[in-house]
Design an enzyme around this catalytic site. Structure first.
Site, PDB file in Angstrom:
ATOM      1  N   TRP A 106       0.812  -1.221   0.000  1.00  0.00           N
ATOM      2  CA  TRP A 106       0.000   0.000   0.000  1.00  0.00           C
ATOM      3  C   TRP A 106       0.843   1.267   0.000  1.00  0.00           C
ATOM      4  CZ3 TRP A 106      -4.452  -0.144  -2.011  1.00  0.00           C
ATOM      5  CH2 TRP A 106      -5.301  -1.241  -1.837  1.00  0.00           C
ATOM      6  N   ASP A 127      -1.187   6.782   6.393  1.00  0.00           N
ATOM      7  CA  ASP A 127      -2.300   6.002   5.855  1.00  0.00           C
ATOM      8  C   ASP A 127      -2.703   5.001   6.934  1.00  0.00           C
ATOM      9  OD1 ASP A 127      -4.058   4.269   4.656  1.00  0.00           O
ATOM     10  OD2 ASP A 127      -2.741   3.695   2.994  1.00  0.00           O
ATOM     11  N   LYS A 155     -12.720  -0.505   6.284  1.00  0.00           N
ATOM     12  CA  LYS A 155     -12.039  -1.555   7.048  1.00  0.00           C
ATOM     13  C   LYS A 155     -12.545  -1.596   8.484  1.00  0.00           C
ATOM     14  CE  LYS A 155      -9.264  -2.113   3.448  1.00  0.00           C
ATOM     15  NZ  LYS A 155      -8.155  -1.394   2.853  1.00  0.00           N
TER      16      LYS A 155
HETATM   17  C1  LIG Z   1      -7.622  -0.835   1.659  1.00  0.00           C
HETATM   18  C2  LIG Z   1      -6.494   0.066   1.774  1.00  0.00           C
HETATM   19  C3  LIG Z   1      -6.328   1.174   0.915  1.00  0.00           C
HETATM   20  C4  LIG Z   1      -7.230   1.419  -0.297  1.00  0.00           C
HETATM   21  O1  LIG Z   1      -8.443   1.858   0.022  1.00  0.00           O
HETATM   22  P1  LIG Z   1      -9.579   2.092  -1.098  1.00  0.00           P
HETATM   23  O2  LIG Z   1     -10.693   2.619  -0.282  1.00  0.00           O
HETATM   24  O3  LIG Z   1      -9.842   0.773  -1.749  1.00  0.00           O
HETATM   25  O4  LIG Z   1      -9.043   3.077  -2.072  1.00  0.00           O
HETATM   26  C5  LIG Z   1      -5.268   2.027   1.147  1.00  0.00           C
HETATM   27  N1  LIG Z   1      -4.413   1.815   2.144  1.00  0.00           N
HETATM   28  C6  LIG Z   1      -4.509   0.749   2.968  1.00  0.00           C
HETATM   29  C7  LIG Z   1      -3.522   0.580   4.069  1.00  0.00           C
HETATM   30  C8  LIG Z   1      -5.564  -0.157   2.820  1.00  0.00           C
HETATM   31  O5  LIG Z   1      -5.668  -1.210   3.637  1.00  0.00           O
END
Ligand SMILES: *Cc1c(COP(=O)(O)O)cnc(C)c1O
Length: 410
Positions: free
Chosen positions: A135, A211, A237
């Site tokens: 990511w 992030d 999530k």
């Molecule tokens: C799932 C995830 C993303 C992407 O998120 P989207 O909503 O699908 O764009 C980015 N960073 C991390 C750490 C993730 O787990």
């Protein structure tokens, strides 16, 4: 295993009829034949919310009248919902007053672009990215379109794999960096920073961008102490449904002329914060859901108690893996970096027959989402994701299954 899943998908598309009877568990189906109350969703995301929150959501629809799916976002009813969600998010995550809570569209990927577009005025502006998993690599690659990127490569020097987090040396962080970027939980690789790192003294002026898409609410954040400039998380999530993203931005990073002139309005932190999250139509229903989830966290003892639950759940699985005499493997050796959110594991070093057997048997018992397709393929490991929607009891069910499976198949 990667080639296997493609073979499976080709079968489903009817491009290869040699082997038509493929068990749904092997293509990532989440509809187990087990009774619906017994389904446990271990998916990496989107995922399930705590049962009590899901009940509250159902109640919204049962009570009749307009729901937030149909309310004008400028109506007094929705403004009340928005205000509540922001207030309870601030309270639960102990967000200081000099940060703005911004709800945006575009998910984590939207923020991969929004961060450089807001923090770099010129394309020549420098941003430093710590890349220690899939990511953060994707975030870095997106940023390269908008600014001048420097990378701190976080791969293990010996294996070339993403299994560690690099030491932050002064010399690796350009003092001119507009920000230093990291991903606090690498969802696919299973690496988590249980606390945000402290920057070297001479680099403390560089705002940290985090992030936290897959670990938000699972632990406290030392906003000022860690020098957080921006922290973002997609909702799907830990805190809600797809289509909403929260970006928490320190106010000194806002301002009329801070962002790139090319930054789209929907991504512009200043525009959205000045408009009180109503510059365009926000994801109204999703915002209500995040409020309900934050209420649930507050009632369950806040973020500190949530961290304890998270540690217990993760240890339940890592203990089985570590005590399996090598039957199960997990890629991250450093226990201080093992993800509590996403527990990757393989069976006898990735044995395909046993892995498929495991997937079919656990699926039949209602445990779904242990192998799903990601933008990075299915990967070499199965993964149990233990977000807010998964309880300790449910985690123990998987742990018990893993133990008995190992006994039968060693
Ligand atoms: C799932 C995830 C993303 C992407 O998120 P989207 O909503 O699908 O764009 C980015 N960073 C991390 C750490 C993730 O787990």
């Amino acid at each position: 295993m990667r080639s296997l899943i493609y073979k499976i998908i080709l079968n489903i598309k009817g491009e290869n009829n040699m082997n038509t009877k493929i068990h749904p568990a092997l293509v990532g189906s989440l509809t187990s034949t087990a009774p619906s109350e017994g389904i446990i969703n271990f998916s990496p995301g989107p995922t399930s919310l705590p049962k009590d929150v899901e009940k509250k959501i159902a109640a919204i629809f049962n009570k009749g009248g307009l729901t937030s799916l149909a309310l004008s976002h400028r109506s007094p009813e929705f403004l009340k919902i928005l205000e509540h969600t922001i207030a309870i998010t601030r309270k639960v995550m102990e967000i200081p007053d000099d940060y703005e809570v911004i709800f945006t569209h575009g998910g984590g990927h939207g923020q991969f672009a929004a961060v450089p577009l807001n923090l770099c005025h010129e394309k020549s502006d420098i941003a430093t990215y710590i890349v220690n998993g899939t990511w953060s690599a994707r975030g870095r690659d997106e940023a390269m379109k908008y600014c001048s990127v420097k990378t701190i490569d976080g791969r293990d020097m010996q294996t070339g794999n993403y299994t560690t987090f690099p030491k932050l040396n002064e010399s690796d962080i350009d003092p001119e960096s507009k920000y230093l970027y990291l991903c606090s939980n690498e969802t696919v690789n299973g690496i988590e920073l249980h606390r945000l790192p402290k920057l070297p003294e001479s680099r403390k002026h560089v705002p940290l961008v985090v992030d936290a898409s897959s670990d938000f609410t699972s632990k406290p954040i030392d906003w000022h102490g860690s020098g957080v400039g921006v922290l973002f998380a997609c909702a799907s999530k830990n805190i809600g449904h797809p289509g909403l993203t929260v970006a928490i931005v320190r106010r000194d990073l806002l301002g009329k002329d801070k962002a790139s002139p090319l930054c789209p309005g929907v991504f512009n932190y200043t525009t959205n914060s000045e408009a009180g999250n109503l510059w365009n139509t926000p994801a109204t229903f999703n915002i209500e859901v995040v409020g309900l989830l934050m209420d649930w966290l507050e009632n369950k003892g806040g973020v500190a108690a949530n961290e304890c639950r998270s540690i217990d759940k993760a240890n339940t699985l890592y203990d089985v893996i570590d005590n399996s005499k090598g039957f199960y493997g997990t890629p991250v050796n450093d226990k201080g970096l093992r993800s509590r959110m996403n527990i990757p594991f393989n069976i006898k070093g990735g044995d395909e027959t046993l892995t498929n057997k495991f997937l079919v048997e656990s699926w039949d018992l209602g445990m779904v989402g242990l192998r799903t397709l990601t933008p990075f393929g299915v990967g070499d490991y199965l993964r149990a994701s233990l977000y807010n929607g998964v309880t300790l009891e449910e985690t123990k069910k998987l742990a018990d299954f893993m133990e008995s499976f190992a006994k039968k198949n060693s």
